[in-house]
Design an enzyme around this catalytic site. Structure first.
Site, PDB file in Angstrom:
ATOM      1  N   ASN A  36       1.317 -10.340   0.558  1.00 17.24           N
ATOM      2  CA  ASN A  36       0.196  -9.529   1.051  1.00 17.24           C
ATOM      3  C   ASN A  36      -0.105  -8.400   0.068  1.00 17.24           C
ATOM      4  OD1 ASN A  36      -1.825  -8.780   2.819  1.00 17.24           O
ATOM      5  ND2 ASN A  36      -0.506  -7.406   4.005  1.00 17.24           N
ATOM      6  N   LEU A  40       4.935 -10.871  -2.724  1.00 22.71           N
ATOM      7  CA  LEU A  40       3.494 -10.919  -3.048  1.00 22.71           C
ATOM      8  C   LEU A  40       2.686 -11.687  -1.997  1.00 22.71           C
ATOM      9  CD1 LEU A  40       3.681 -11.488  -6.918  1.00 22.71           C
ATOM     10  CD2 LEU A  40       3.402  -9.305  -5.694  1.00 22.71           C
ATOM     11  N   PHE A  79      10.195  -1.406   3.086  1.00 23.12           N
ATOM     12  CA  PHE A  79       8.807  -1.510   3.558  1.00 23.12           C
ATOM     13  C   PHE A  79       8.438  -2.949   3.923  1.00 23.12           C
ATOM     14  CE2 PHE A  79       7.084   2.619   2.496  1.00 23.12           C
ATOM     15  CZ  PHE A  79       7.802   3.075   1.404  1.00 23.12           C
ATOM     16  N   TYR A 109       0.822  -1.217   0.000  1.00 23.09           N
ATOM     17  CA  TYR A 109       0.000   0.000   0.000  1.00 23.09           C
ATOM     18  C   TYR A 109       0.859   1.271   0.000  1.00 23.09           C
ATOM     19  CZ  TYR A 109      -3.174   3.490   2.169  1.00 23.09           C
ATOM     20  OH  TYR A 109      -3.900   4.623   2.476  1.00 23.09           O
ATOM     21  N   SER A 130       6.906   3.085  12.789  1.00 24.01           N
ATOM     22  CA  SER A 130       5.513   3.360  13.126  1.00 24.01           C
ATOM     23  C   SER A 130       5.419   4.061  14.468  1.00 24.01           C
ATOM     24  CB  SER A 130       4.751   2.024  13.197  1.00 24.01           C
ATOM     25  OG  SER A 130       3.493   2.200  13.802  1.00 24.01           O
ATOM     26  N   LYS A 180       2.526  -6.828   9.032  1.00 21.75           N
ATOM     27  CA  LYS A 180       2.148  -5.586   9.727  1.00 21.75           C
ATOM     28  C   LYS A 180       0.806  -5.657  10.453  1.00 21.75           C
ATOM     29  CE  LYS A 180      -0.623  -3.193   6.555  1.00 21.75           C
ATOM     30  NZ  LYS A 180      -1.138  -1.855   6.408  1.00 21.75           N
ATOM     31  N   TYR A 233       4.330  -7.226  16.780  1.00 24.98           N
ATOM     32  CA  TYR A 233       4.524  -6.345  15.611  1.00 24.98           C
ATOM     33  C   TYR A 233       5.230  -5.048  16.053  1.00 24.98           C
ATOM     34  CZ  TYR A 233       3.529  -2.473  12.542  1.00 24.98           C
ATOM     35  OH  TYR A 233       3.666  -1.340  11.785  1.00 24.98           O
ATOM     36  N   TYR A 244       5.509   6.397  10.926  1.00 29.10           N
ATOM     37  CA  TYR A 244       4.217   6.763  10.343  1.00 29.10           C
ATOM     38  C   TYR A 244       3.170   6.813  11.438  1.00 29.10           C
ATOM     39  CZ  TYR A 244       6.383   4.404   6.281  1.00 29.10           C
ATOM     40  OH  TYR A 244       7.232   3.950   5.301  1.00 29.10           O
ATOM     41  N   PHE A 245       2.219   7.713  11.285  1.00 27.78           N
ATOM     42  CA  PHE A 245       1.050   7.644  12.154  1.00 27.78           C
ATOM     43  C   PHE A 245       0.030   6.768  11.424  1.00 27.78           C
ATOM     44  CE2 PHE A 245       2.114   9.895  16.013  1.00 27.78           C
ATOM     45  CZ  PHE A 245       3.438  10.124  15.715  1.00 27.78           C
ATOM     46  N   LYS A 290       9.242  -3.395  15.320  1.00 28.46           N
ATOM     47  CA  LYS A 290       9.594  -2.052  14.841  1.00 28.46           C
ATOM     48  C   LYS A 290      10.633  -1.423  15.770  1.00 28.46           C
ATOM     49  CE  LYS A 290       7.104  -1.761  11.159  1.00 28.46           C
ATOM     50  NZ  LYS A 290       7.784  -1.799   9.843  1.00 28.46           N
ATOM     51  N   ASP A 323      -5.357  -1.808  21.728  1.00 28.33           N
ATOM     52  CA  ASP A 323      -5.551  -0.438  21.211  1.00 28.33           C
ATOM     53  C   ASP A 323      -5.075   0.585  22.230  1.00 28.33           C
ATOM     54  OD1 ASP A 323      -8.617  -0.776  19.265  1.00 28.33           O
ATOM     55  OD2 ASP A 323      -6.513  -0.684  18.675  1.00 28.33           O
TER      56      ASP A 323
HETATM   57  C1  WQD Z   1      -7.590   2.896  14.126  1.00 28.36           C
HETATM   58  C2  WQD Z   1      -8.709   3.135  15.136  1.00 28.36           C
HETATM   59  C3  WQD Z   1      -9.391   1.186  16.363  1.00 28.36           C
HETATM   60  C4  WQD Z   1     -11.066  -0.984  12.956  1.00 28.36           C
HETATM   61  C5  WQD Z   1      -2.317   0.001  13.320  1.00 28.36           C
HETATM   62  C6  WQD Z   1      -0.863  -0.257  13.626  1.00 28.36           C
HETATM   63  C7  WQD Z   1      -0.013   0.754  12.941  1.00 28.36           C
HETATM   64  C8  WQD Z   1      -0.314   0.708  11.473  1.00 28.36           C
HETATM   65  C9  WQD Z   1      -1.781   1.081  11.262  1.00 28.36           C
HETATM   66  C10 WQD Z   1       0.964  -0.878  10.219  1.00 28.36           C
HETATM   67  C11 WQD Z   1      -8.476   2.392  16.443  1.00 28.36           C
HETATM   68  C12 WQD Z   1     -10.524   1.696  15.485  1.00 28.36           C
HETATM   69  C13 WQD Z   1     -10.447  -0.029  13.745  1.00 28.36           C
HETATM   70  C14 WQD Z   1     -12.453  -1.250  13.139  1.00 28.36           C
HETATM   71  C15 WQD Z   1     -12.517   0.404  14.872  1.00 28.36           C
HETATM   72  N1  WQD Z   1      -0.092  -0.595  10.977  1.00 28.36           N
HETATM   73  N2  WQD Z   1     -11.169   0.647  14.678  1.00 28.36           N
HETATM   74  N3  WQD Z   1     -13.121  -0.539  14.095  1.00 28.36           N
HETATM   75  O1  WQD Z   1      -4.544   0.247  15.312  1.00 28.36           O
HETATM   76  O2  WQD Z   1      -4.225   2.781  15.095  1.00 28.36           O
HETATM   77  O3  WQD Z   1      -2.687   1.245  13.893  1.00 28.36           O
HETATM   78  O4  WQD Z   1      -2.550   0.068  11.935  1.00 28.36           O
HETATM   79  O5  WQD Z   1       1.828  -0.155   9.816  1.00 28.36           O
HETATM   80  O6  WQD Z   1       1.334   0.438  13.152  1.00 28.36           O
HETATM   81  O7  WQD Z   1      -0.675  -0.118  15.017  1.00 28.36           O
HETATM   82  O8  WQD Z   1      -5.031   1.443  13.129  1.00 28.36           O
HETATM   83  O9  WQD Z   1      -6.920   1.427  11.555  1.00 28.36           O
HETATM   84  O10 WQD Z   1      -6.545  -0.608  13.047  1.00 28.36           O
HETATM   85  O11 WQD Z   1      -7.395   1.481  14.051  1.00 28.36           O
HETATM   86  O12 WQD Z   1     -13.167   1.031  15.731  1.00 28.36           O
HETATM   87  O13 WQD Z   1     -13.075  -2.110  12.460  1.00 28.36           O
HETATM   88  O14 WQD Z   1      -9.931   2.617  14.605  1.00 28.36           O
HETATM   89  O15 WQD Z   1      -9.896   0.806  17.628  1.00 28.36           O
HETATM   90  O16 WQD Z   1      -8.942   3.224  17.484  1.00 28.36           O
HETATM   91  P1  WQD Z   1      -4.171   1.422  14.489  1.00 28.36           P
HETATM   92  P2  WQD Z   1      -6.493   0.865  12.885  1.00 28.36           P
END
Ligand code: WQD
Length: 343
Positions: free
Chosen positions: A36, A34, A82, A12, A126, A86, A151, A179-180, A155, A300
């Site tokens: 993922n 390939l 990359f 991505y 991350s 993940k 995971y 990354y955020f 990192k 979370d």
């Molecule tokens: C975001 C918010 C969930 C799904 C992770 C990894 C980070 C990066 C991105 C790889 C959270 C909420 C989510 C759903 C929900 N990964 N949520 N319902 O967990 O912040 O980050 O993914 O590089 O390193 O830590 O991302 O998109 O999973 O969740 O309510 O079906 O959305 O609880 O608050 P996250 P996310």
């Protein structure tokens, strides 16, 4: 033309970065196993830039395979790494897969770089390394807390491996990009996020729910200590994120920094809650997203957003796209997938 190796390049964030590297005049070689991602991503990149990147299907765990690629391309000057597993949740159930895949691959690259005169490596890290920061917005010198998942631990370990290798005077530089939450898709809708199976991340689940692929979105908790009770994140447009990688690679290869190792937070500096994101998606697209509040998801963190001033000031990079426009790009991508009969 400077040549760059991009590992995980059909993924991505990586595919969007390949587009920006080509736009900036770099020649790109992709290595990807390939596991993922789909090879059709190369078609999308070519449709956007007119240039099909060279592609080698290979697992970076195969060090001799990587050596062969570097021998075939002795003019590779830099690497953007990359390739990694993940999925936070999956890492809890398959820790050894994550430690092997995410750590051995980096060591293979670092060991080979001096042999081929590769000057620098940009590493995909991350904000997960911060855990739940004590102070928000979070800066690069915030304490690294014990990881909440294998995971996240990989990192942290990878960052330490790079730090120790450079401290041991290995002949290369590195820029670590934390990354955020990357979201959205290329404005042409030729490339975007294409998770395998049920999406773990919020935005692809939102767009699949809006498309009717999923019945409703589960919001993982509304009893957090936040204004509306749902978790807060710093959602950053994937193209903005990709552009930062080009700036970082330029910075290393042009010797713009006296430092051999630099770390940057890549975020917007704006925290957005899950419920705010849903409303913003509905406002931007005019499409309702049915959802229900369910229990919290294990692991979370409650709230995290970046202080991006270091990247803004030192890299001269700032996230430009709004969350609303970014969510519209994600929706346009979801609609394109439907047109193409993919989802
Ligand atoms: C975001 C918010 C969930 C799904 C992770 C990894 C980070 C990066 C991105 C790889 C959270 C909420 C989510 C759903 C929900 N990964 N949520 N319902 O967990 O912040 O980050 O993914 O590089 O390193 O830590 O991302 O998109 O999973 O969740 O309510 O079906 O959305 O609880 O608050 P996250 P996310």
């Amino acid at each position: 033309m400077k040549k760059i190796l991009v590992t995980g390049g059909t993924g991505y964030i990586a595919s969007h970065t390949v587009v920006e590297l080509q736009n900036a005049g770099y020649e790109v070689i992709i290595i990807d196993n390939l596991s993922n991602s789909n090879i059709e991503v190369l078609d999308g990149i070519e449709k956007i830039t007119g240039v099909r990147p060279a592609f080698v299907e290979l697992d970076i765990n195969d060090r001799e395979g990587v050596r062969n690629v570097l021998e075939s391309h002795p003019d590779i000057k830099g690497i953007i790494h990359f390739a990694a597993s993940k999925a936070v949740g999956e890492s809890v159930y398959k820790p050894l897969l994550y430690y092997r895949n995410n750590i051995v691959t980096l060591i293979n690259l670092l060991e080979l770089m001096p042999e081929f005169g590769i000057d620098g490596i940009v590493f995909s890290s991350s904000c997960t390394v911060y855990g739940q920061p004590d102070i928000l917005p979070v800066t690069e010198d915030a304490p690294i807390k014990p990881a909440l998942s294998p995971y996240g631990n990989t990192k942290q370990i990878n960052e330490e491996i790079i730090r120790d290798a450079i401290h041991a005077d290995m002949p290369f530089k590195s820029i670590i990009l934390r990354y955020f939450n990357p979201i959205g898709a290329h404005p042409t809708a030729e490339i975007g996020e294409l998770p395998n199976g049920v999406p773990q991340n919020l935005v692809p689940f939102v767009t699949q729910t809006a498309m009717g692929i999923r019945k409703e979105l589960s919001v993982f908790g509304d009893d957090y200590d936040t204004p509306d009770g749902s978790c807060i994140r710093d959602y950053i447009n994937v193209v903005d994120l990709a552009k930062a990688h080009v700036i970082a690679m330029d910075r290393m290869l042009e010797g713009k920094s006296a430092e051999k190792l630099e770390v940057f937070n890549l975020g917007t500096g704006i925290g957005v809650s899950v419920l705010e994101l849903i409303r913003t998606f509905e406002k931007g697209t005019g499409v309702k997203v049915p959802y229900k509040i369910v229990g919290r998801r294990e692991g979370d963190i409650e709230k995290v957003w970046a202080n991006p001033e270091h990247a803004n000031g030192v890299l001269g990079w700032t996230a430009k796209e709004t969350v609303e426009d970014t969510l519209v790009s994600a929706w346009n991508w979801q609609k394109r997938l439907r047109e193409r009969g993919i989802q």
